[in-house]
Design a protein around this motif. Structure first.
Motif, PDB file in Angstrom:
ATOM      1  N   PRO A   1       0.905  -1.217   0.194  1.00 54.27           N
ATOM      2  CA  PRO A   1      -0.049  -0.186  -0.054  1.00 54.27           C
ATOM      3  C   PRO A   1       0.780   1.278   0.017  1.00 54.27           C
ATOM      4  O   PRO A   1       2.055   1.248   0.635  1.00 54.27           O
ATOM      5  CB  PRO A   1      -0.788  -0.018   1.274  1.00 54.27           C
ATOM      6  CG  PRO A   1       0.133  -1.043   2.275  1.00 54.27           C
ATOM      7  CD  PRO A   1       0.813  -1.913   1.352  1.00 54.27           C
TER       8      PRO A   1
ATOM      9  N   ASN B   1       0.519   3.545   4.489  1.00 50.58           N
ATOM     10  CA  ASN B   1       0.200   2.480   5.897  1.00 50.58           C
ATOM     11  C   ASN B   1       0.566   3.160   7.113  1.00 50.58           C
ATOM     12  O   ASN B   1       0.713   4.283   7.077  1.00 50.58           O
ATOM     13  CB  ASN B   1       1.247   1.251   5.849  1.00 50.58           C
ATOM     14  CG  ASN B   1       2.588   1.935   5.770  1.00 50.58           C
ATOM     15  OD1 ASN B   1       3.082   2.606   6.674  1.00 50.58           O
ATOM     16  ND2 ASN B   1       3.506   1.345   4.710  1.00 50.58           N
TER      17      ASN B   1
ATOM     18  N   VAL C   1      -2.209  -1.399   6.648  1.00 50.91           N
ATOM     19  CA  VAL C   1      -2.711   0.060   6.457  1.00 50.91           C
ATOM     20  C   VAL C   1      -3.384   0.592   7.746  1.00 50.91           C
ATOM     21  O   VAL C   1      -3.518  -0.135   8.838  1.00 50.91           O
ATOM     22  CB  VAL C   1      -3.760  -0.159   5.322  1.00 50.91           C
ATOM     23  CG1 VAL C   1      -3.282  -0.677   4.160  1.00 50.91           C
ATOM     24  CG2 VAL C   1      -5.006  -1.103   5.805  1.00 50.91           C
TER      25      VAL C   1
ATOM     26  N   GLU D   1      -9.319  -3.365   4.512  1.00 54.51           N
ATOM     27  CA  GLU D   1      -9.940  -2.570   3.589  1.00 54.51           C
ATOM     28  C   GLU D   1     -11.352  -2.964   3.865  1.00 54.51           C
ATOM     29  O   GLU D   1     -12.232  -1.992   3.282  1.00 54.51           O
ATOM     30  CB  GLU D   1      -9.615  -2.772   1.983  1.00 54.51           C
ATOM     31  CG  GLU D   1      -7.920  -2.307   2.048  1.00 54.51           C
ATOM     32  CD  GLU D   1      -7.668  -2.724   0.592  1.00 54.51           C
ATOM     33  OE1 GLU D   1      -8.394  -3.021  -0.395  1.00 54.51           O
ATOM     34  OE2 GLU D   1      -6.282  -2.247   0.108  1.00 54.51           O
TER      35      GLU D   1
END
Length: 587
Positions: free
Chosen positions: A22, A25, A527, A532
Motif C-alpha cells: 500500500p 500504511n 494500512v 480494507e
C-alpha cells in the motif's frame, strides 16, 4: 453451534494474490513527532510501548550486570554493599514493573488484538494512548528514584525496612510503581472490552486465536489484582510519610499484613507476565510445525484456569513469615493445583509438535526454548510449593534461579518469539535468518550457564541479595557471571540485526510464515485501519493448517522451507497422515 469439516481431498485452494504494497500504511501516513505522540492508532501505540520497554530492558539489564560483576569476588568486586542493594533493587523494579508486565500485553496486545479479531482498533483508542502516558509518568518517577540515589529495599518493599529504616528514595520509587499500575488496568480493560464487543462477524469465542484467550485471561488478573497492590503501595507511603502504624509493629502495625496484600497481587502478577508468553507460544508452535493446535479448547480454558487459580496461592511466599501451620498446608496444596493447567498447556504443545513438519526459524527456536526452560522452572517451583523443602530453600539462590527460569526463560523467550514472529508484519521488513537463529542459540546457551549454578548454590544454602558469600561458592558465581555475559551478547544481537533490517532488510510479504490468523491477511506493514473490508469468518477455526487454509478459508502461501520438502508443494502445507484427519470447527 458446531460445524464439522469432515473431509479434505486434494490440495487446498490457491492462495490469494499478494496484495500490492500500500502506498499509505500506519508507518508512513505521517512523519511528524506529534503524529506519534498524539496518535490513537493501536499499532503506533504498540510501537511506542516497544521503544519504551526496550529502554527499560537495557537499564534493568545493566543493573543486573553490576550485580553479577560484583559477585565475581566473595567480598564484592566493584561496588559497596549499599550500592549492591540499590543495584539489585533497580534491576527488580525496572524489569518487573516496566518491562515484564507491559511487554507482551502493551506491545503485541495493542498491535495485534484488533487485527486478530478483525476490527480496526481497540474499543477505547484515547484511553489506549492515555495508558502509555500514564506508564511513562510512572517510569519517569521510578527512573528518577534510581538516578537520584536509588532504592535499597528490594523490589518487594517489605516493611518496616521500607517504611522506617531505609534512607533511600522509597517514595518516588513506590509512586512510580503505583502510577504505572493504572496503565496496566487501562490496557487490561481495553483488551477485555474489545474482545467482548468488537469481534468480526463469525469470530466466535471458539474461533479466537489462543493469543487472544491468553491476553483476555491476563486482562482479568490486571483488572482484579492490580488495585490491591496499589492500595498496599499507598499505605506504605502513608506510613513512611505520616508515621501512622499500618505495617510497622513498633507503632501498632502488622508487617505480615503487607505480605498478604503484596503477594495477593504479586503472585497473580507472575501470570500477568507468563500467560501472554504462553499465548505467543501457542501461535508460533502450530505455525512452524504446520499442524492444527492439539487441544484448542483445553489450552484456551487452561489460560482462564491459571488466571483463576493464581488468585489462591499468594501465601506460599509466606511459609516462614509466621502464618499458621494449617494455612501453610492449605496453600501448599493450592499451589500444586496451578501445575495442572500449566501442564495441560505443555502437554498440548508437545502433542502439537508430534509428527509435525517442523522448521527452525528464529521464532520457533525461541518458542522451543520457552517450552524447555518453562518446564524446568515449573518443576523446580514444586519444591518451593512443598512446605518442607521451601523452609530449606526459602530466600536462597534456588528461588532466584526458579524465578528467572520462569520469567526470563519463559516470558522473555516468549517476548523474543513474538518479536521475531510479528516483526515482518509490524515493519514490512525481514531480518537476517542466520543471525536470528544464532541469537536464539546463544541466548538459550547463556541462560543455562547463568542460572543452573544458582540452583546448586541455593540448594547448598547461599542466600539471595547478599553481597558477600563463602569462598566455596566463588567458582559457581564466576560461572554464573560468565553465562550472564553470554546472555548479554545474545540479547544485544537482535538489537543490531533488527535495526539493520529496517534499512536493508528484504521486503516482507503479507504472510511470510504462511500463518492462518487474520492479522496475516493485512499488508505488511498494515494500512491505517487494518482491513480494507470487514473480514467475515464463517467456516474456519484459527489454525487450519491441516486443510491448508487461513481463517477466511483461502489457501495459504508456501511456508518457509517448503522448497526442500515435497510435502509442502502445490499448496499442501502438511504431510499425509494425521494432518488430514477430520477438523472440527466450533462456532
Amino acid at each position: 453451534m458446531s460445524i464439522a469439516v469432515t473431509s479434505h481431498s486434494g490440495p487446498a485452494a490457491a492462495p490469494p494474490p499478494e496484495p500490492p504494497t500500500p502506498p499509505v500504511n500506519y508507518l508512513n501516513v505521517s512523519h511528524t513527532i506529534w503524529s506519534w505522540l498524539f496518535t490513537v492508532d493501536h499499532k503506533r501505540i504498540g510501537i511506542l510501548y516497544l521503544v519504551s520497554i526496550s529502554i527499560f530492558f537495557v537499564a534493568g539489564g545493566a543493573a543486573a550486570g553490576i550485580v553479577r560483576l560484583n559477585l565475581l569476588q566473595p567480598d564484592g568486586a566493584i561496588v559497596s554493599e549499599d550500592a549492591y542493594n540499590r543495584a539489585f533493587t533497580a534491576h527488580g523494579v525496572l524489569m518487573l514493573f516496566f518491562f515484564l508486565i507491559p511487554a507482551v500485553p502493551a506491545v503485541f496486545g495493542n498491535f495485534f488484538i484488533p487485527m486478530m479479531i478483525g476490527t480496526k482498533d481497540l474499543a477505547f483508542p484515547k484511553l489506549n494512548i492515555a495508558s502509555w502516558y500514564v506508564f511513562m509518568i510512572g517510569a519517569v518517577c521510578a527512573v528518577w528514584a534510581v538516578l537520584a540515589g536509588g532504592i535499597d529495599t528490594g523490589w518487594t518493599l517489605y516493611p518496616p525496612y521500607s517504611t522506617r529504616a531505609s534512607q533511600s528514595n522509597v517514595i518516588p520509587g513506590v509512586m512510580g510503581a503505583f502510577i504505572s499500575g493504572f496503565s496496566s488496568i487501562m490496557t487490561g480493560l481495553n483488551i477485555m472490552v474489545t474482545v467482548h464487543k468488537m469481534r468480526a462477524p463469525g469470530m466466535t469465542w471458539g474461533r479466537l486465536p489462543l493469543f487472544v484467550w491468553a491476553l483476555y485471561a491476563t486482562s482479568l488478573i490486571q483488572l482484579l489484582a492490580t488495585p490491591v497492590v496499589a492500595i498496599s503501595l499507598v499505605l506504605i507511603m502513608v506510613e513512611r510519610v505520616a508515621g501512622i502504624g499500618i505495617f510497622d509493629p513498633t507503632i501498632g502495625g502488622d508487617p505480615v499484613l503487607f505480605q498478604h496484600l503484596f503477594w495477593f497481587y504479586s503472585h497473580p502478577a507472575v501470570y500477568i507476565m507468563i500467560l501472554p508468553g504462553m499465548g505467543v507460544i501457542s501461535e508460533v508452535l502450530t505455525c512452524f510445525s504446520r499442524k492444527n493446535i492439539f487441544g484448542y479448547h483445553a489450552i484456551a480454558w487452561s489460560s482462564v484456569g491459571i488466571a483463576v487459580v493464581g488468585f489462591l496461592l499468594w501465601a506460599h511466599h509466606m511459609f516462614v513469615a509466621g502464618i499458621s501451620f494449617y494455612a501453610a498446608l492449605l496453600f501448599s496444596l493450592l499451589s500444586m493445583l496451578v501445575a495442572v493447567p500449566s501442564a495441560i498447556k505443555v502437554f498440548n504443545w508437545v502433542a502439537t509438535l508430534y509428527r509435525g513438519s517442523i522448521t527452525y526459524q528464529a521464532p520457533m527456536l525461541f518458542s522451543l526454548g520457552f517450552v524447555v526452560l518453562f518446564i524446568v522452572g515449573g518443576l523446580t517451583g514444586l519444591f518451593l510449593a512443598t512446605l518442607g523443602t521451601d523452609i530449606h530453600l526459602h530466600d536462597t539462590y534456588f528461588v532466584v534461579a526458579h524465578f528467572h527460569f520462569v520469567m526470563v526463560g519463559g516470558m522473555v523467550m516468549g517476548y523474543f518469539a513474538a518479536l521475531h514472529f510479528w516483526w515482518p508484519k509490524m515493519t514490512g521488513r525481514m531480518y537476517s535468518d542466520w543471525w536470528s537463529r544464532m541469537a536464539a542459540a546463544i541466548i538459550i546457551f547463556g541462560f543455562f550457564i547463568t542460572f543452573i549454578p544458582q540452583f546448586v548454590m541455593g540448594y547448598h544454602g547461599m542466600p539471595r541479595r547478599y553481597p558477600n558469600y563463602p569462598a566455596e561458592f566463588q567458582f559457581l558465581n564466576v560461572m554464573s557471571t560468565a553465562g550472564a555475559s553470554i546472555l548479554g551478547i545474545g540479547y544485544l544481537m537482535p538489537a543490531v540485526y533488527l535495526t539493520l533490517s529496517l534499512f536493508f532488510g528484504k521486503r516482507a510479504t503479507a504472510n511470510p510464515w504462511s500463518a492462518t490468523g487474520l492479522e496475516w491477511q493485512c499488508p505488511s506493514p498494515p494500512v491505517v485501519h487494518n482491513f480494507e473490508h470487514m473480514p467475515l469468518v464463517v467456516v474456519c477455526g484459527p489454525y487450519e493448517y491441516a486443510l491448508g487454509v487461513d481463517q477466511l478459508g483461502r489457501g495459504l502461501p508456501e511456508p518457509p522451507g517448503s522448497q526442500d520438502d515435497p510435502a509442502h508443494r502445490d499448496g499442501v502445507t502438511g504431510p499425509a497422515g494425521p494432518m488430514h484427519k477430520e477438523t472440527e470447527v466450533v462456532g
